[in-house]
Scaffold this motif. Structure first.
Motif, PDB file in Angstrom:
ATOM      1  N   ARG A 163       0.841  -1.201   0.000  1.00  0.00           N
ATOM      2  CA  ARG A 163       0.000   0.000   0.000  1.00  0.00           C
ATOM      3  C   ARG A 163       0.870   1.243   0.000  1.00  0.00           C
ATOM      4  NH1 ARG A 163      -3.165   3.700   3.088  1.00  0.00           N
ATOM      5  NH2 ARG A 163      -5.233   3.925   2.124  1.00  0.00           N
TER       6      ARG A 163
ATOM      7  N   VAL B 243       0.646   5.748  -0.591  1.00  0.00           N
ATOM      8  CA  VAL B 243      -0.111   6.986  -0.769  1.00  0.00           C
ATOM      9  C   VAL B 243       0.866   8.064  -1.226  1.00  0.00           C
ATOM     10  CG1 VAL B 243      -1.498   8.774   0.336  1.00  0.00           C
ATOM     11  CG2 VAL B 243      -1.791   6.374   1.015  1.00  0.00           C
TER      12      VAL B 243
ATOM     13  N   ARG C 155      -2.926  13.304   3.206  1.00  0.00           N
ATOM     14  CA  ARG C 155      -2.243  12.054   3.560  1.00  0.00           C
ATOM     15  C   ARG C 155      -2.871  11.413   4.789  1.00  0.00           C
ATOM     16  NH1 ARG C 155       3.172  13.122   6.397  1.00  0.00           N
ATOM     17  NH2 ARG C 155       1.580  13.795   7.908  1.00  0.00           N
TER      18      ARG C 155
ATOM     19  N   LEU D 126      -5.996   9.579   4.105  1.00  0.00           N
ATOM     20  CA  LEU D 126      -5.766   8.370   3.316  1.00  0.00           C
ATOM     21  C   LEU D 126      -4.874   7.358   4.033  1.00  0.00           C
ATOM     22  CD1 LEU D 126      -5.181  10.266  -0.029  1.00  0.00           C
ATOM     23  CD2 LEU D 126      -7.208   8.931   0.575  1.00  0.00           C
TER      24      LEU D 126
ATOM     25  N   PHE E  91      -8.860   1.670   2.143  1.00  0.00           N
ATOM     26  CA  PHE E  91     -10.181   2.036   1.649  1.00  0.00           C
ATOM     27  C   PHE E  91     -11.252   1.105   2.213  1.00  0.00           C
ATOM     28  CE2 PHE E  91      -7.866   3.777  -2.232  1.00  0.00           C
ATOM     29  CZ  PHE E  91      -8.105   5.096  -1.906  1.00  0.00           C
TER      30      PHE E  91
ATOM     31  N   ILE F 224     -14.671   4.386  -2.364  1.00  0.00           N
ATOM     32  CA  ILE F 224     -13.335   4.931  -2.603  1.00  0.00           C
ATOM     33  C   ILE F 224     -13.433   6.369  -3.101  1.00  0.00           C
ATOM     34  CG2 ILE F 224     -11.297   4.735  -4.089  1.00  0.00           C
ATOM     35  CD1 ILE F 224     -11.672   1.672  -3.924  1.00  0.00           C
TER      36      ILE F 224
ATOM     37  N   VAL G 258     -13.944   8.670  -0.206  1.00  0.00           N
ATOM     38  CA  VAL G 258     -12.735   8.919   0.585  1.00  0.00           C
ATOM     39  C   VAL G 258     -11.806   9.900  -0.130  1.00  0.00           C
ATOM     40  CG1 VAL G 258     -10.664   7.868   1.566  1.00  0.00           C
ATOM     41  CG2 VAL G 258     -12.865   6.706   1.768  1.00  0.00           C
ATOM     42  N   LEU G 259     -11.661   9.747  -1.436  1.00  0.00           N
ATOM     43  CA  LEU G 259     -10.822  10.681  -2.192  1.00  0.00           C
ATOM     44  C   LEU G 259     -11.368  12.108  -2.103  1.00  0.00           C
ATOM     45  CD1 LEU G 259     -10.118   8.502  -5.360  1.00  0.00           C
ATOM     46  CD2 LEU G 259      -8.513   9.030  -3.520  1.00  0.00           C
TER      47      LEU G 259
ATOM     48  N   ALA H 102     -10.461  13.486   1.221  1.00  0.00           N
ATOM     49  CA  ALA H 102      -9.065  13.909   1.255  1.00  0.00           C
ATOM     50  C   ALA H 102      -8.894  15.291   0.629  1.00  0.00           C
ATOM     51  CB  ALA H 102      -8.193  12.887   0.531  1.00  0.00           C
TER      52      ALA H 102
ATOM     53  N   VAL I 250      -3.461  13.027  -6.095  1.00  0.00           N
ATOM     54  CA  VAL I 250      -3.315  11.929  -5.140  1.00  0.00           C
ATOM     55  C   VAL I 250      -3.329  10.613  -5.907  1.00  0.00           C
ATOM     56  CG1 VAL I 250      -4.531  10.618  -3.367  1.00  0.00           C
ATOM     57  CG2 VAL I 250      -4.288  13.066  -3.121  1.00  0.00           C
TER      58      VAL I 250
ATOM     59  N   VAL J 277      -3.301   6.444  -4.750  1.00  0.00           N
ATOM     60  CA  VAL J 277      -3.319   5.469  -3.660  1.00  0.00           C
ATOM     61  C   VAL J 277      -3.303   4.073  -4.275  1.00  0.00           C
ATOM     62  CG1 VAL J 277      -4.486   4.616  -1.605  1.00  0.00           C
ATOM     63  CG2 VAL J 277      -4.644   7.046  -2.205  1.00  0.00           C
TER      64      VAL J 277
ATOM     65  N   THR K 222     -11.874  11.889 -10.232  1.00  0.00           N
ATOM     66  CA  THR K 222     -11.359  10.664  -9.632  1.00  0.00           C
ATOM     67  C   THR K 222     -11.388   9.515 -10.641  1.00  0.00           C
ATOM     68  OG1 THR K 222     -13.538   9.973  -8.802  1.00  0.00           O
ATOM     69  CG2 THR K 222     -12.197  11.346  -7.348  1.00  0.00           C
TER      70      THR K 222
END
Length: 362
Positions: free
Chosen positions: A127, A129, A154, A157, A161, A175, A178-179, A182, A208, A210, A282
């Motif tokens: 993983r 970021v 950061r 994230l 997810f 997802i 969440v983006l 952020a 970003v 991830v 996104t």
């Protein structure tokens, strides 16, 4: 006994001093080693007015700093212990290597008087970021705000997810949410770092990436970018700019013409108090082979905008070490006459599948 003058810059120096306090050059003895190419620059907008606040070096997470001129160690006084060159502050040049397969370099460059780019990276097994913010140079406090925004995104994230309701569509939606969170956190941090009385509030672009296993999720506002460069190609620019150049491209203007036009780097979306919309574009893609993930500001891609052109620079670097690659990309941009701050954050993805990924965004 009278003072002497530095033969390099002409500044007055005390007799017996080993190094010039103004330029850092040694006074007598062997000259320093020839400097390596300094790192490059980012934004093509006018240089901004000086900020009324400073970013402390303690705000930047960085390891021991090597001298950018000769590779020696920078001492506590900010001068190289080998060649005597004066080092930039940690805000003007910093590096992060959160894992052996993830690294980034953020540098002031050679034209701008401060570094308004920022990055914040995280990595664990499987993983990563990568967060890149490019402070807009003609706004005030963008150096402070971009760093605060990168760290805020950061932190949002930092955890994996959510799985959603167990269906692909539900997970995609989770997802995407969440983006967006952020981006909102980054925007809130940018606003909080701005003087409430400012008539030219801080602003920044946002990108970003991830990576969780083979899933790559990405988001952007403005013209910082995310690229996927699979081994053997074809390379892909995953993000779509919010810029005047992108509007021209969508209207049928050739990319090379649009990206070199007068207003090419005028952005149509950004983070900041005066931002019209902080909803990011996104996308998500399953990576099916090994390659390089790159998140960068326009100080890099301005000189290698096409995905294949950037992939060629990655190949030319001739390294599988992420930090070495990030440094090479920064040096490449500067060697092209870089005019802005530059950030290059990279992750080396190792997978055994054979088909390259294709972009899919919203």
């Amino acid at each position: 006994m009278t003072d002497a003058t530095c033969p390099s810059c002409g500044a007055v120096v005390a007799v017996g001093a080993k190094f010039c306090e103004s330029c850092g050059k040694p006074l007598g003895g062997n000259p320093p080693a020839a400097p390596v190419a300094p790192t490059a620059v980012d934004d093509l907008s006018p240089i901004s007015a000086p900020t009324h606040r400073k970013v402390a070096d303690s705000d930047v997470v960085a390891g021991p700093r090597p001298c950018l001129s000769c590779g020696g160690a920078v001492g506590p006084d900010g001068y190289c212990e080998t060649c005597g060159a004066k080092a930039p502050t940690e805000r003007d040049h910093f590096r992060e290597t959160p894992a052996s397969w993830v690294a980034g370099v953020c540098d002031r460059g050679i034209v701008h008087h401060r570094n308004e780019d920022a990055m914040a990276l995280l990595a664990s097994e499987g993983r990563a970021v990568l967060v890149v913010l490019d402070g807009v140079s003609n706004s005030i406090d963008s150096d402070v705000a971009s760093l605060a925004g990168a760290k805020a995104a950061r932190d949002v994230l930092a955890t994996p997810f959510p799985q959603g309701m167990g269906t692909p569509a539900s997970r995609t939606g989770a997802i995407t949410k969440v983006l967006a969170e952020a981006a909102t956190a980054a925007n809130d941090a940018v606003v909080a770092a701005t003087d409430p009385a400012s008539t030219n509030p801080a602003s920044a672009t946002f990108a970003v990436a991830v990576l969780e296993g083979s899933l790559l999720a990405y988001a952007n506002i403005g013209d910082s970018r995310v690229y996927w460069l699979p081994d053997g190609g074809p390379a892909v620019q995953l993000t779509v700019d919010d810029s005047a150049a992108q509007q021209q491209i969508e209207a049928g203007v050739p990319r090379a013409v649009a990206e070199t036009s007068k207003d090419a780097h005028a952005i149509t979306k950004w983070l900041g108090r005066d931002a019209p919309d902080v909803t990011p574009r996104t996308g998500q893609v399953e990576l099916t082979g090994p390659g390089w993930l790159v998140a960068c500001s326009d100080g890099l891609w301005n000189y290698a905008s096409e995905p294949d052109a950037l992939a060629a620079q990655v190949a030319a670097a001739g390294t599988a070490v992420p930090l070495d690659l990030a440094l090479a990309l920064v040096a490449f941009a500067n060697a092209q006459g870089g005019r802005d701050n530059i950030t290059a954050a990279v992750a080396r993805v190792e997978q055994n599948a054979s088909e390259p990924a294709t972009a899919g965004g919203a």
